[in-house]
Write a protein that holds these residues in place. Structure first.
Motif, PDB file in Angstrom:
ATOM      1  N   ILE A 152       0.855  -1.189   0.000  1.00 23.13           N
ATOM      2  CA  ILE A 152       0.000   0.000   0.000  1.00 23.13           C
ATOM      3  C   ILE A 152       0.892   1.240   0.000  1.00 23.13           C
ATOM      4  O   ILE A 152       1.823   1.343   0.802  1.00 23.13           O
ATOM      5  CB  ILE A 152      -0.913   0.009   1.253  1.00 23.13           C
ATOM      6  CG1 ILE A 152      -1.814  -1.233   1.265  1.00 23.13           C
ATOM      7  CG2 ILE A 152      -1.758   1.277   1.330  1.00 23.13           C
ATOM      8  CD1 ILE A 152      -2.583  -1.444   2.582  1.00 23.13           C
ATOM      9  N   LYS A 197      -0.150   4.392   0.573  1.00 21.12           N
ATOM     10  CA  LYS A 197      -0.637   5.358   1.555  1.00 21.12           C
ATOM     11  C   LYS A 197       0.040   5.143   2.914  1.00 21.12           C
ATOM     12  O   LYS A 197       0.122   4.015   3.404  1.00 21.12           O
ATOM     13  CB  LYS A 197      -2.153   5.166   1.689  1.00 21.12           C
ATOM     14  CG  LYS A 197      -2.879   6.223   2.480  1.00 21.12           C
ATOM     15  CD  LYS A 197      -4.388   5.902   2.417  1.00 21.12           C
ATOM     16  CE  LYS A 197      -5.199   6.985   3.071  1.00 21.12           C
ATOM     17  NZ  LYS A 197      -6.650   6.670   2.950  1.00 21.12           N
ATOM     18  N   GLY A 214      -1.136   2.648   5.838  1.00 17.29           N
ATOM     19  CA  GLY A 214      -2.048   1.640   5.291  1.00 17.29           C
ATOM     20  C   GLY A 214      -1.620   0.237   5.688  1.00 17.29           C
ATOM     21  O   GLY A 214      -0.468  -0.147   5.492  1.00 17.29           O
ATOM     22  N   SER A 231      -3.015  -0.986 -10.935  1.00 18.81           N
ATOM     23  CA  SER A 231      -1.960  -0.069 -10.505  1.00 18.81           C
ATOM     24  C   SER A 231      -0.700  -0.297 -11.333  1.00 18.81           C
ATOM     25  O   SER A 231      -0.172  -1.417 -11.346  1.00 18.81           O
ATOM     26  CB  SER A 231      -1.636  -0.298  -9.026  1.00 18.81           C
ATOM     27  OG  SER A 231      -2.806  -0.272  -8.235  1.00 18.81           O
ATOM     28  N   SER A 267      -1.694   4.272  -6.386  1.00 20.26           N
ATOM     29  CA  SER A 267      -1.825   3.136  -5.464  1.00 20.26           C
ATOM     30  C   SER A 267      -0.914   1.977  -5.846  1.00 20.26           C
ATOM     31  O   SER A 267      -0.517   1.834  -7.010  1.00 20.26           O
ATOM     32  CB  SER A 267      -3.277   2.646  -5.449  1.00 20.26           C
ATOM     33  OG  SER A 267      -4.142   3.672  -5.032  1.00 20.26           O
ATOM     34  N   TYR A 268      -0.631   1.135  -4.837  1.00 19.62           N
ATOM     35  CA  TYR A 268       0.081  -0.120  -5.069  1.00 19.62           C
ATOM     36  C   TYR A 268      -0.951  -1.249  -5.196  1.00 19.62           C
ATOM     37  O   TYR A 268      -2.059  -1.025  -5.671  1.00 19.62           O
ATOM     38  CB  TYR A 268       1.086  -0.383  -3.949  1.00 19.62           C
ATOM     39  CG  TYR A 268       2.233   0.599  -3.872  1.00 19.62           C
ATOM     40  CD1 TYR A 268       2.581   1.419  -4.953  1.00 19.62           C
ATOM     41  CD2 TYR A 268       2.995   0.707  -2.706  1.00 19.62           C
ATOM     42  CE1 TYR A 268       3.642   2.318  -4.870  1.00 19.62           C
ATOM     43  CE2 TYR A 268       4.064   1.596  -2.621  1.00 19.62           C
ATOM     44  CZ  TYR A 268       4.379   2.399  -3.689  1.00 19.62           C
ATOM     45  OH  TYR A 268       5.421   3.280  -3.599  1.00 19.62           O
ATOM     46  N   ALA A 309      -5.129  -1.610  -3.701  1.00 25.64           N
ATOM     47  CA  ALA A 309      -5.634  -0.278  -4.062  1.00 25.64           C
ATOM     48  C   ALA A 309      -6.933   0.077  -3.349  1.00 25.64           C
ATOM     49  O   ALA A 309      -7.264   1.257  -3.188  1.00 25.64           O
ATOM     50  CB  ALA A 309      -5.827  -0.194  -5.568  1.00 25.64           C
ATOM     51  N   ASP A 315      -5.998   2.129  -0.531  1.00 28.70           N
ATOM     52  CA  ASP A 315      -4.938   3.065  -0.893  1.00 28.70           C
ATOM     53  C   ASP A 315      -5.520   4.409  -1.364  1.00 28.70           C
ATOM     54  O   ASP A 315      -6.714   4.661  -1.224  1.00 28.70           O
ATOM     55  CB  ASP A 315      -4.055   2.428  -1.972  1.00 28.70           C
ATOM     56  CG  ASP A 315      -2.575   2.781  -1.831  1.00 28.70           C
ATOM     57  OD1 ASP A 315      -2.275   3.896  -1.373  1.00 28.70           O
ATOM     58  OD2 ASP A 315      -1.733   1.937  -2.197  1.00 28.70           O
ATOM     59  N   HIS A 316      -4.676   5.236  -1.945  1.00 28.24           N
ATOM     60  CA  HIS A 316      -5.088   6.587  -2.343  1.00 28.24           C
ATOM     61  C   HIS A 316      -6.241   6.603  -3.348  1.00 28.24           C
ATOM     62  O   HIS A 316      -7.015   7.555  -3.384  1.00 28.24           O
ATOM     63  CB  HIS A 316      -3.897   7.339  -2.955  1.00 28.24           C
ATOM     64  CG  HIS A 316      -2.794   7.628  -1.978  1.00 28.24           C
ATOM     65  ND1 HIS A 316      -2.956   8.464  -0.888  1.00 28.24           N
ATOM     66  CD2 HIS A 316      -1.512   7.182  -1.930  1.00 28.24           C
ATOM     67  CE1 HIS A 316      -1.821   8.530  -0.219  1.00 28.24           C
ATOM     68  NE2 HIS A 316      -0.929   7.768  -0.818  1.00 28.24           N
TER      69      HIS A 316
END
Length: 259
Positions: free
Chosen positions: A147, A149, A152, A191, A222-223, A226, A229-230
């Protein structure tokens, strides 16, 4: 075994449109819980099961395989179909592969699919050796919490049981062969920076399904996970709009909730 805090399954009784959400390998419903709650708040009937062997300890997963994981989501889909006029299936990572197999097998019983960073194969130099190595080594390093973020965290295992990884590899190869049977409308979000499932897997899925109504969205911020995530809000909003386009009752005052 007690379920890890946050890894509990989630259900919400809503209207005539249902959504089944499928979590990933060694993960848990926690990774998809905000997505499920977003859909529930908008009047949909939502089910997010805990896959067998997940959400407790990795030793429990060592005793399960793809047949167990698929049987669980297949059962949940059949139950949703009994009470809903239309059913959609969403999935993350391996949950994306489970989603695609449900679509291939259930045909018109699935109105559309949304997959986020869907897994298509087990990568890494050791993957071809799994049939042998799994008898010599029980686990390898975990895959969770990819993640971008800050702060996260994904609730899942910090070890990957190799028996289960071998089963996953077999499952993904089987699903790859079934992708041409997928004809439903599809929303695929992935992603570009994913340290678990490379973008090549999404490209493979897009290239092999028979769906003609396909939307691809890049999740630049995002990774792998997601949904935590952002780009999570974008995933939620785009998936709800996707349902709204295919299920006319959704979003109309009073109808989605059966009122």
């Amino acid at each position: 075994m007690p379920v890890l805090p946050g890894a509990e399954p989630y259900r919400h009784e809503g209207g005539e449109v249902g959504v089944l959400l499928c979590h990933g390998f060694t993960g848990s419903p926690q990774s998809l819980r905000p997505w499920a709650e977003y859909l529930a708040e908008r009047g949909l009937t939502v089910t997010l099961p805990l896959l067998p062997g997940h959400g407790t300890r990795w030793e429990d997963m060592q005793l399960t395989g793809w047949q167990d994981w698929y049987a669980e989501v297949d059962r949940e889909l059949r139950a949703l179909r009994e009470r809903c006029a239309q059913v959609f299936v969403f999935g993350l990572s391996m949950g994306g592969a489970l989603t695609l197999r449900l679509a291939a097998k259930h045909g018109d019983g699935v109105s559309g699919v949304v997959v986020v960073n869907p897994a298509n194969k087990v990568h890494g130099l050791a993957a071809p050796a799994l049939p042998v190595v799994r008898h010599l080594v029980r686990t390898t390093k975990g895959l969770t919490s990819d993640i971008a973020k800050d702060g996260g965290v994904e609730v899942g295992y910090d070890r990957v049981p190799l028996h289960a990884a071998h089963s996953l590899r077999n499952f993904l190869r089987m699903v790859d062969g079934e992708l041409p049977q997928v004809t439903q409308p599809m929303l695929l979000l992935h992603s570009p920076q994913d340290h678990v499932v490379p973008p090549a897997d999404s490209a493979r899925v897009l290239g092999r399904v028979s769906s003609t109504d396909v939307t691809e969205i890049l999740l630049e911020q995002s990774y792998h996970v997601a949904t935590l995530d952002h780009d999570a809000d974008r995933i939620f909003e785009e998936s709800y709009a996707f349902i709204g386009r295919l299920a006319p009752s959704v979003g109309k005052e009073g109808t989605a909730t059966g009122g």
